[in-house]
Structure formats: C-alpha cells, structure tokens
Design an enzyme around this catalytic site. Structure first.
Site, mmCIF file in Angstrom:
data_model
loop_
_atom_site.group_PDB
_atom_site.id
_atom_site.type_symbol
_atom_site.label_atom_id
_atom_site.label_comp_id
_atom_site.label_asym_id
_atom_site.label_seq_id
_atom_site.Cartn_x
_atom_site.Cartn_y
_atom_site.Cartn_z
ATOM 1 N N CYS A 115 0.939 -1.131 0.037
ATOM 2 C CA CYS A 115 0.146 -0.390 -0.266
ATOM 3 C C CYS A 115 0.845 1.240 0.161
ATOM 4 C CB CYS A 115 -1.179 -0.029 1.463
ATOM 5 S SG CYS A 115 -1.822 -1.625 1.524
ATOM 6 N N HIS A 166 -2.614 6.903 3.403
ATOM 7 C CA HIS A 166 -3.067 5.574 2.600
ATOM 8 C C HIS A 166 -4.650 5.342 3.366
ATOM 9 C CE1 HIS A 166 -4.003 1.921 1.356
ATOM 10 N NE2 HIS A 166 -3.746 1.545 2.534
ATOM 11 N N ASN A 202 -10.651 0.381 -0.007
ATOM 12 C CA ASN A 202 -8.841 0.632 0.323
ATOM 13 C C ASN A 202 -8.558 0.075 -1.334
ATOM 14 O OD1 ASN A 202 -7.050 -0.266 0.458
ATOM 15 N ND2 ASN A 202 -6.602 -1.125 2.944
HETATM 16 N N1 COA Z 1 -18.983 -7.310 10.507
HETATM 17 C C1 COA Z 1 -19.682 -7.895 11.606
HETATM 18 N N2 COA Z 1 -18.747 -8.161 12.664
HETATM 19 C C2 COA Z 1 -17.307 -8.069 12.446
HETATM 20 C C3 COA Z 1 -16.528 -7.794 10.442
HETATM 21 C C4 COA Z 1 -17.951 -7.311 9.971
HETATM 22 N N3 COA Z 1 -17.641 -6.808 9.012
HETATM 23 N N4 COA Z 1 -15.801 -8.053 11.118
HETATM 24 C C5 COA Z 1 -14.906 -8.447 12.010
HETATM 25 N N5 COA Z 1 -16.578 -9.081 12.293
HETATM 26 C C6 COA Z 1 -16.134 -9.199 14.148
HETATM 27 C C7 COA Z 1 -15.519 -9.896 14.302
HETATM 28 O O1 COA Z 1 -15.801 -11.011 14.599
HETATM 29 C C8 COA Z 1 -15.326 -9.570 16.268
HETATM 30 O O2 COA Z 1 -16.376 -10.447 16.373
HETATM 31 P P1 COA Z 1 -16.112 -11.475 18.070
HETATM 32 O O3 COA Z 1 -16.043 -10.252 18.910
HETATM 33 O O4 COA Z 1 -17.600 -11.869 17.929
HETATM 34 O O5 COA Z 1 -14.607 -12.259 17.739
HETATM 35 C C9 COA Z 1 -15.705 -8.540 16.698
HETATM 36 O O6 COA Z 1 -15.945 -8.035 15.027
HETATM 37 C C10 COA Z 1 -14.424 -7.892 16.301
HETATM 38 O O7 COA Z 1 -13.581 -7.893 15.128
HETATM 39 P P2 COA Z 1 -12.183 -7.253 15.142
HETATM 40 O O8 COA Z 1 -11.456 -7.845 13.932
HETATM 41 O O9 COA Z 1 -11.581 -7.365 16.831
HETATM 42 O O10 COA Z 1 -12.533 -5.939 14.499
HETATM 43 P P3 COA Z 1 -12.057 -4.569 14.660
HETATM 44 O O11 COA Z 1 -12.577 -3.309 15.441
HETATM 45 O O12 COA Z 1 -10.491 -4.855 14.679
HETATM 46 O O13 COA Z 1 -12.474 -4.100 12.783
HETATM 47 C C11 COA Z 1 -11.089 -4.205 11.114
HETATM 48 C C12 COA Z 1 -11.572 -5.188 12.085
HETATM 49 C C13 COA Z 1 -10.824 -4.768 9.900
HETATM 50 C C14 COA Z 1 -11.880 -3.702 9.801
HETATM 51 C C15 COA Z 1 -9.778 -3.063 11.814
HETATM 52 O O14 COA Z 1 -9.073 -3.891 12.098
HETATM 53 C C16 COA Z 1 -9.219 -2.602 10.818
HETATM 54 O O15 COA Z 1 -8.972 -1.706 9.995
HETATM 55 N N6 COA Z 1 -7.731 -3.053 10.816
HETATM 56 C C17 COA Z 1 -6.923 -2.078 9.654
HETATM 57 C C18 COA Z 1 -7.191 -2.731 8.244
HETATM 58 C C19 COA Z 1 -6.591 -1.870 7.554
HETATM 59 O O16 COA Z 1 -6.114 -0.800 7.584
HETATM 60 N N7 COA Z 1 -5.699 -2.762 6.154
HETATM 61 C C20 COA Z 1 -5.143 -2.525 5.042
HETATM 62 C C21 COA Z 1 -3.589 -1.979 5.839
HETATM 63 S S1 COA Z 1 -2.984 -1.537 4.655
#
Ligand code: COA
Length: 312
Positions: A113, A238, A268
């Site tokens: 990215c 990004h 993204n």
């Molecule tokens: N809808 C509903 N629930 C979801 C979900 C979705 N799309 N995706 C994940 N969950 C759930 C998980 O299963 C988890 O449930 P549980 O507690 O019952 O196990 C809960 O939400 C929390 O999951 P978690 O992964 O801790 O969520 P989060 O708040 O960290 O959000 C992302 C997930 C991916 C949105 C977040 O971590 C993120 O944006 N990370 C950075 C990603 C990024 O920028 N990547 C690109 C880099 S180049």
C-alpha cells in the site's frame, strides 16, 4: 535543472459502485458496523474489462493530459502494484504499450500500500540524477481478484482503482525527502499466502495498532521536508480505514490541512489510494497547485514510505 516535481495527476475509478448493504447480503455484517469501524460507505469493484493494465493506462492518459505532455516524452513507466494478475509479466510494460510510451523503459514496483510513495521517490531521485527527465508513475490495483468474499473482516475493506502522476525535471524541487522503513519480521500480518490460499489475509487489529504507532514517523516526514505540520495544506495517508487516516492527521497536529477521506467512497485500493485521495482533494477545490501536501503510504510488508510534495 536539478529538481523534480509532480507535473500532473490522473485517476481511474471503476464504474461499479458496491454499497455496504450489498456486502451485507453476502456476509454477516451491516452498513452501520462497516461505517463505524472503517468509515467506508461504498467501494468501486472492477469488471472483467477493467484490468490493472487498462485502469492504469486510463489514469496515465489523464495524468499525461493534465501535465500537457505526450506519451513519447516519457522516459520510464513505473507501475506500483501488488495485485498484478500474474507474477509474470509485469503490468508496467503493458501500460507503457497502451499509452504509447514507445521509447520508455518499464517495470513494476511492489511496495504494498506504500507503493505510490516508493515509486514517486524512486522516480524523483532518478530525475534528479539526470538519467531521465519524465517518469510516469502509475498505481493500479484490483484487490477484488484477491478478496475472499466470505471473509467479513476483509471483504468490507478491499476495492479497485488506479491513479497516476508524471514526475518531471524542474527548476524547483517540489518532492521532499522520503522517510521509509519496514517491519519485515511481521510480514505475515498482511499477506496472500499463495498455494492453496491465494486470497488476501490480514490480522486487522495488529495492522490497526501498527498504523497508529506511525504518528512519529509521519511527523518526521514534515521535519525532513522543513514544513511544520500546521503549514500543510493537505494530508493524504493511505486510505486503509477512516479511523487510521484521522488518527494520523490529528496525531501530527496537521490543524490546517484538508484531510483526504476518499476511503469513505472508494474503500481501500492499496497503492492507488494515495493518488485517488489526492485527486479527491484537488477536485473538491480543497487544495491547489503548489500547495504542500503530505503523502504517507503504509501496509503489506510491513512497510511504509512518505514525503511532502507540492500539489501538481
Ligand atoms: N461485520 C460485523 N462484525 C465483524 C466484521 C464485519 N464486517 N468483521 C469482523 N467482525 C467481528 C469479528 O468477528 C469480531 O467478533 P467477535 O468479537 O465475536 O469475535 C468483532 O467484530 C471484532 O473483530 P475485530 O477484528 O477485533 O474488529 P476491529 O474493530 O479490529 O475491526 C477491522 C476490524 C478489519 C475493520 C480493523 O481491524 C481494521 O480496519 N484494521 C486495519 C485494517 C487495515 O487498515 N488494513 C489495510 C492495511 S494496508
């Protein structure tokens, strides 16, 4: 001429707009969850004709037009992509061919990215070195090819698109020093493992925490450029997640800067997200030609790269 600057910008957004509600028909999620955790409302997904080469060439043609240049003036094409449809061949030569950059060299650069910022820095230093005068930098991504549409933690984020610029020789030096680095020890945090699993996998929380920890690095980009954060007219991190974008902008104290929030509409798009974000600020009239704007890419590798540029 010993300087380098961005001469023009062009972007390509795929025609198909996919809403959160459409995604919620495929996986167990909701518009409210996606908006609150990522800021994303819609994303663009390419059709079969909108290949990395086709989208890249379309963006490149617009960048050439904006720069007032023809393709035969281009010495080199650098395609920043991590979603080439195949390992061999690269996308760069296909883009060079499509736009008619007949005498240009061409190669791909995979900086994840951060690819656009790495490519701009590479091009700028090549221009300053005198070996080339005009380099077409094209970031083009089809993350949808590598998306697991059954994985709700990633399919909500990933999208397609392209953005391009021309880095050219100039009396003025308008591309600041790059600040870059990596944590390759954690390369598995974002990956397409390959073999039986050729899809995008990510430890979302680890990436989130790592990205937020880069605030001092972003501040360093300003220091290296000799521009105080409050002097920035724009900031284009990004476009991974709106919460990360805002944390980085607020964290460095970019109090007067227009902050790119293109992730809300475009999702993204990996390396393409910085030129798309820059274009969104320019198109909205929130920044103008010559304004100091901070670009900062981070992601797969883990790797990052950023610089302050004068807006094309
Ligand atoms: N809808 C509903 N629930 C979801 C979900 C979705 N799309 N995706 C994940 N969950 C759930 C998980 O299963 C988890 O449930 P549980 O507690 O019952 O196990 C809960 O939400 C929390 O999951 P978690 O992964 O801790 O969520 P989060 O708040 O960290 O959000 C992302 C997930 C991916 C949105 C977040 O971590 C993120 O944006 N990370 C950075 C990603 C990024 O920028 N990547 C690109 C880099 S180049």
């Amino acid at each position: 001429m010993t300087g380098a600057r961005l001469l023009g910008l062009g972007v390509y957004r795929p025609a198909r707009l996919v809403t959160n509600d459409e995604i919620a028909q495929q996986v167990d999620t909701s518009d409210a969850w996606i908006r609150s955790r990522t800021g994303i409302a819609t994303r663009r997904i390419a059709d079969a004709e909108e290949t990395t080469a086709a989208m890249g060439a379309a963006a490149a043609e617009k960048a050439l037009a904006a720069a007032g240049l023809t393709a035969d003036s281009i010495d080199l094409v650098i395609a920043a992509t991590c979603t080439s449809p195949s390992q061999i061949p690269g996308v760069g030569p296909q883009i060079a061919y499509r736009v008619g950059a007949a005498r240009a060299g061409a190669f791909d650069l995979n900086g994840g990215c951060a690819g656009f910022s790495y490519a701009v820095s590479t091009a700028a230093d090549m221009v300053r070195g005198g070996g080339v005068r005009q380099v077409l930098v094209v970031a083009t991504e089809r993350l949808s090819d590598y998306t697991d549409w059954a994985d709700r933690s990633t399919c909500i984020l990933l999208a397609d698109g392209a953005g391009a610029t021309v880095v050219g020789a100039s009396d003025t030096d308008e591309i600041g020093p790059a600040v870059w680095g990596h944590d390759g020890s954690r390369h598995e945090v974002i990956q397409v493992p390959g073999g039986d699993d050729n899809l995008f996998r990510m430890a979302g929380q680890s990436v989130f925490r790592w990205a937020i920890s880069l605030v001092p690095t972003v501040r360093q980009i300003c220091e290296r450029a000799g521009v105080a954060p409050e002097q920035l007219a724009g900031i284009v991190p990004h476009q991974a997640n709106l919460r990360i974008v805002e944390a980085l902008a607020t964290g460095i104290g970019a109090t007067n800067a227009a902050v790119a929030r293109d992730v809300v509409d475009s999702g993204n798009t990996s390396a393409a997200s910085i030129p798309l974000g820059l274009a969104s600020l320019l198109d909205a009239g929130r920044i103008r030609r010559g304004d100091p704007v901070l670009l900062f890419g981070f992601g797969a590798g883990l790797t990052y790269c950023g610089q302050v540029v004068r807006c094309p």
